[in-house]
Design a protein around this motif. Structure first.
Motif, PDB file in Angstrom:
ATOM      1  N   SER A  35       0.801  -1.231   0.000  1.00 22.12           N
ATOM      2  CA  SER A  35       0.000   0.000   0.000  1.00 22.12           C
ATOM      3  C   SER A  35       0.832   1.279   0.000  1.00 22.12           C
ATOM      4  O   SER A  35       0.290   2.374   0.148  1.00 22.12           O
ATOM      5  CB  SER A  35      -0.927  -0.014   1.215  1.00 22.12           C
ATOM      6  N   LYS A  36       2.131   1.148  -0.189  1.00 22.20           N
ATOM      7  CA  LYS A  36       3.023   2.320  -0.076  1.00 22.20           C
ATOM      8  C   LYS A  36       2.505   3.547  -0.831  1.00 22.20           C
ATOM      9  O   LYS A  36       2.053   3.419  -1.964  1.00 22.20           O
ATOM     10  CB  LYS A  36       4.437   1.967  -0.547  1.00 22.20           C
ATOM     11  N   THR A  37       2.583   4.664  -0.159  1.00 16.92           N
ATOM     12  CA  THR A  37       2.157   5.998  -0.640  1.00 16.92           C
ATOM     13  C   THR A  37       0.639   6.162  -0.801  1.00 16.92           C
ATOM     14  O   THR A  37       0.166   7.244  -1.115  1.00 16.92           O
ATOM     15  CB  THR A  37       2.825   6.427  -1.977  1.00 16.92           C
ATOM     16  N   PHE A  78       6.924  -5.936   6.615  1.00 17.74           N
ATOM     17  CA  PHE A  78       7.892  -4.943   6.164  1.00 17.74           C
ATOM     18  C   PHE A  78       8.661  -5.566   5.006  1.00 17.74           C
ATOM     19  O   PHE A  78       9.207  -6.660   5.132  1.00 17.74           O
ATOM     20  CB  PHE A  78       8.849  -4.521   7.286  1.00 17.74           C
ATOM     21  N   ILE A  79       8.724  -4.854   3.860  1.00 16.45           N
ATOM     22  CA  ILE A  79       9.300  -5.467   2.664  1.00 16.45           C
ATOM     23  C   ILE A  79      10.463  -4.675   2.061  1.00 16.45           C
ATOM     24  O   ILE A  79      10.981  -5.034   1.021  1.00 16.45           O
ATOM     25  CB  ILE A  79       8.215  -5.659   1.571  1.00 16.45           C
ATOM     26  N   GLY A  80      10.848  -3.571   2.696  1.00 16.70           N
ATOM     27  CA  GLY A  80      11.856  -2.697   2.072  1.00 16.70           C
ATOM     28  C   GLY A  80      13.256  -2.867   2.630  1.00 16.70           C
ATOM     29  O   GLY A  80      13.499  -3.724   3.482  1.00 16.70           O
ATOM     30  N   LEU A 160      12.430 -17.463   1.847  1.00 21.70           N
ATOM     31  CA  LEU A 160      13.330 -16.539   1.164  1.00 21.70           C
ATOM     32  C   LEU A 160      12.540 -15.494   0.385  1.00 21.70           C
ATOM     33  O   LEU A 160      11.428 -15.749  -0.083  1.00 21.70           O
ATOM     34  CB  LEU A 160      14.229 -17.307   0.184  1.00 21.70           C
ATOM     35  N   MET A 161      13.156 -14.334   0.227  1.00 24.76           N
ATOM     36  CA  MET A 161      12.532 -13.263  -0.552  1.00 24.76           C
ATOM     37  C   MET A 161      13.510 -12.778  -1.606  1.00 24.76           C
ATOM     38  O   MET A 161      14.717 -12.760  -1.367  1.00 24.76           O
ATOM     39  CB  MET A 161      12.171 -12.121   0.397  1.00 24.76           C
ATOM     40  N   GLY A 162      12.970 -12.424  -2.768  1.00 27.82           N
ATOM     41  CA  GLY A 162      13.831 -11.899  -3.816  1.00 27.82           C
ATOM     42  C   GLY A 162      13.165 -10.754  -4.566  1.00 27.82           C
ATOM     43  O   GLY A 162      11.956 -10.755  -4.777  1.00 27.82           O
ATOM     44  N   GLY A 203       7.578 -12.005  -7.053  1.00 29.99           N
ATOM     45  CA  GLY A 203       6.486 -11.682  -7.956  1.00 29.99           C
ATOM     46  C   GLY A 203       5.794 -10.397  -7.544  1.00 29.99           C
ATOM     47  O   GLY A 203       5.419 -10.229  -6.380  1.00 29.99           O
ATOM     48  N   MET A 204       5.683  -9.453  -8.504  1.00 32.82           N
ATOM     49  CA  MET A 204       5.017  -8.182  -8.299  1.00 32.82           C
ATOM     50  C   MET A 204       3.995  -8.022  -9.435  1.00 32.82           C
ATOM     51  O   MET A 204       3.714  -8.971 -10.152  1.00 32.82           O
ATOM     52  CB  MET A 204       6.050  -7.044  -8.258  1.00 32.82           C
ATOM     53  N   THR A 205       3.454  -6.826  -9.561  1.00 37.76           N
ATOM     54  CA  THR A 205       2.395  -6.634 -10.559  1.00 37.76           C
ATOM     55  C   THR A 205       2.779  -7.119 -11.956  1.00 37.76           C
ATOM     56  O   THR A 205       2.005  -7.787 -12.638  1.00 37.76           O
ATOM     57  CB  THR A 205       2.006  -5.139 -10.622  1.00 37.76           C
ATOM     58  N   ILE A 221       2.060  -7.214  -4.196  1.00 32.82           N
ATOM     59  CA  ILE A 221       1.401  -6.491  -5.285  1.00 32.82           C
ATOM     60  C   ILE A 221       0.954  -5.092  -4.871  1.00 32.82           C
ATOM     61  O   ILE A 221       0.155  -4.933  -3.943  1.00 32.82           O
ATOM     62  CB  ILE A 221       0.154  -7.273  -5.772  1.00 32.82           C
ATOM     63  N   GLY A 222       1.462  -4.089  -5.579  1.00 30.10           N
ATOM     64  CA  GLY A 222       1.050  -2.718  -5.341  1.00 30.10           C
ATOM     65  C   GLY A 222       0.157  -2.198  -6.452  1.00 30.10           C
ATOM     66  O   GLY A 222      -1.061  -2.062  -6.310  1.00 30.10           O
ATOM     67  N   THR A 223       0.771  -1.903  -7.597  1.00 23.85           N
ATOM     68  CA  THR A 223       0.095  -1.228  -8.701  1.00 23.85           C
ATOM     69  C   THR A 223      -1.227  -1.878  -9.130  1.00 23.85           C
ATOM     70  O   THR A 223      -2.218  -1.178  -9.338  1.00 23.85           O
ATOM     71  CB  THR A 223       1.047  -1.152  -9.913  1.00 23.85           C
ATOM     72  N   ALA A 224      -1.259  -3.198  -9.243  1.00 24.82           N
ATOM     73  CA  ALA A 224      -2.479  -3.858  -9.722  1.00 24.82           C
ATOM     74  C   ALA A 224      -3.652  -3.651  -8.771  1.00 24.82           C
ATOM     75  O   ALA A 224      -4.808  -3.764  -9.167  1.00 24.82           O
ATOM     76  CB  ALA A 224      -2.230  -5.352  -9.936  1.00 24.82           C
ATOM     77  N   GLU A 228      -1.361   3.232 -10.269  1.00 26.69           N
ATOM     78  CA  GLU A 228       0.005   3.734 -10.426  1.00 26.69           C
ATOM     79  C   GLU A 228       0.390   4.618  -9.240  1.00 26.69           C
ATOM     80  O   GLU A 228      -0.447   5.297  -8.677  1.00 26.69           O
ATOM     81  CB  GLU A 228       0.108   4.589 -11.703  1.00 26.69           C
ATOM     82  N   ARG A 229       1.682   4.576  -8.921  1.00 30.09           N
ATOM     83  CA  ARG A 229       2.191   5.489  -7.894  1.00 30.09           C
ATOM     84  C   ARG A 229       2.864   6.672  -8.579  1.00 30.09           C
ATOM     85  O   ARG A 229       3.255   6.590  -9.724  1.00 30.09           O
ATOM     86  CB  ARG A 229       3.219   4.775  -7.017  1.00 30.09           C
ATOM     87  N   ASN A 230       3.005   7.754  -7.802  1.00 29.36           N
ATOM     88  CA  ASN A 230       3.609   8.948  -8.386  1.00 29.36           C
ATOM     89  C   ASN A 230       5.126   8.997  -8.280  1.00 29.36           C
ATOM     90  O   ASN A 230       5.712  10.054  -8.310  1.00 29.36           O
ATOM     91  CB  ASN A 230       3.033  10.209  -7.733  1.00 29.36           C
TER      92      ASN A 230
HETATM   93  C1  LIG Z   1       6.560  -1.529  -4.405  1.00 28.57           C
HETATM   94  C2  LIG Z   1       7.022  -2.895  -4.089  1.00 28.57           C
HETATM   95  C3  LIG Z   1       6.304  -4.003  -4.563  1.00 28.57           C
HETATM   96  C4  LIG Z   1       5.047  -3.909  -5.420  1.00 28.57           C
HETATM   97  O1  LIG Z   1       5.319  -3.417  -6.692  1.00 28.57           O
HETATM   98  P1  LIG Z   1       4.216  -3.317  -7.847  1.00 28.57           P
HETATM   99  O2  LIG Z   1       5.006  -3.423  -9.092  1.00 28.57           O
HETATM  100  O3  LIG Z   1       3.549  -1.994  -7.679  1.00 28.57           O
HETATM  101  O4  LIG Z   1       3.254  -4.439  -7.684  1.00 28.57           O
HETATM  102  C5  LIG Z   1       6.786  -5.266  -4.215  1.00 28.57           C
HETATM  103  N1  LIG Z   1       7.877  -5.441  -3.441  1.00 28.57           N
HETATM  104  C6  LIG Z   1       8.587  -4.397  -2.965  1.00 28.57           C
HETATM  105  C7  LIG Z   1       9.775  -4.658  -2.104  1.00 28.57           C
HETATM  106  C8  LIG Z   1       8.186  -3.086  -3.276  1.00 28.57           C
HETATM  107  O5  LIG Z   1       8.897  -2.062  -2.788  1.00 28.57           O
END
Ligand SMILES: *Cc1c(COP(=O)(O)O)cnc(C)c1O
Length: 231
Positions: A35-37, A78-80, A160-162, A203-205, A221-224, A228-230
């Motif tokens: 949900s960032k931003t 937390f994913i960052g 694991l995360m990638g 796996g992301m959007t 998943i963010g964007t989907a 879109e984020r700014n």
């Molecule tokens: C923003 C982000 C995502 C999601 O990205 P989208 O392409 O918007 O789905 C996934 N993982 C991490 C670590 C992110 O920072």
């Protein structure tokens, strides 16, 4: 139906379709809504629609979110990129930290989790994109980190995360996902004590179909979902 609900439904259909192609059960895949931003109202709408897992990639943003969304249903990830000195601020609430890449961070998670007498699940982030882009441990460091984690009490390694390379064509990142899956198999013998390697967060959007084919159990998943984020 609102835009968010609509996107949520479409995303679930996309995941189901990818699972049919890959001959996998959608129930074994956890969807993390990133949900960032985006405003709390979006998060609340998704919770209402049935979403449980939420992720943020900045410590302060996660902090703010966990304070403002008090619905106990929400599970926080937390994913960052994680600075060790930020762990203490999230330890009372965070459920998963997906981006651990060194023993020092594990040690700090253990210390803070023990203070609150709560369990924190973690994933070990591995650098699968090469590129000298320093996110995650190097594959050779994984064994040492997992051995260290076996004896922890409040900190549970769950997989694991990638982060794959950014690419327009998702096929480009298939080898990176394959690598994460292979690394898990190579380290299965270290599943002992607090180490279990059930999850692969990848796996992301843009590349979720490929990630599902290559064994992902957690999609971020963010964007989907939120648009879109700014940035
Ligand atoms: C923003 C982000 C995502 C999601 O990205 P989208 O392409 O918007 O789905 C996934 N993982 C991490 C670590 C992110 O920072």
């Amino acid at each position: 139906m609102s835009t968010i609900e609509d996107r949520y439904k479409n995303l679930k259909e996309r995941i189901s379709a990818a699972c049919s192609v890959a001959n996998r059960d959608p129930d074994e895949i956890v969807l993390i809504a990133v949900s960032k931003t985006k405003p709390d109202t979006d998060v609340l709408e998704l919770i209402k629609a049935g979403q449980v897992h939420f992720g943020e990639n900045r410590a302060q943003a996660l902090q703010d979110r966990m304070e403002s969304i008090t619905n106990p249903v929400a599970v926080w990830h937390f994913i960052g990129n994680l600075q060790t000195n930020k762990i203490k601020y999230m330890a009372s609430r965070v459920n998963w930290i997906q981006s651990i890449h060194k023993k020092k961070a594990l040690k700090e998670v253990e210390k803070r989790a023990s203070e609150f007498e709560r369990t924190i699940n973690v994933l070990i982030q591995v650098n699968i994109s090469g590129e000298g882009q320093k996110s995650g441990c190097e594959p050779e460091q994984l064994e040492g980190i997992l051995k260290y984690a076996q004896n922890l009490k409040y900190t549970k390694v769950k997989g694991l995360m990638g982060m794959a390379t950014f690419a327009d064509d998702p096929e480009t990142v298939r080898p990176e996902f394959k690598l994460l899956c292979k690394l898990r198999e190579e380290h299965r013998h270290l599943e002992k004590g607090s180490v279990d390697l059930q999850h692969l967060s990848m796996g992301m959007t843009n590349d979720l179909e490929v990630a599902i084919e290559e064994g992902s159990t957690m999609l971020r998943i963010g964007t989907a979902l939120f648009g879109e984020r700014n940035y």
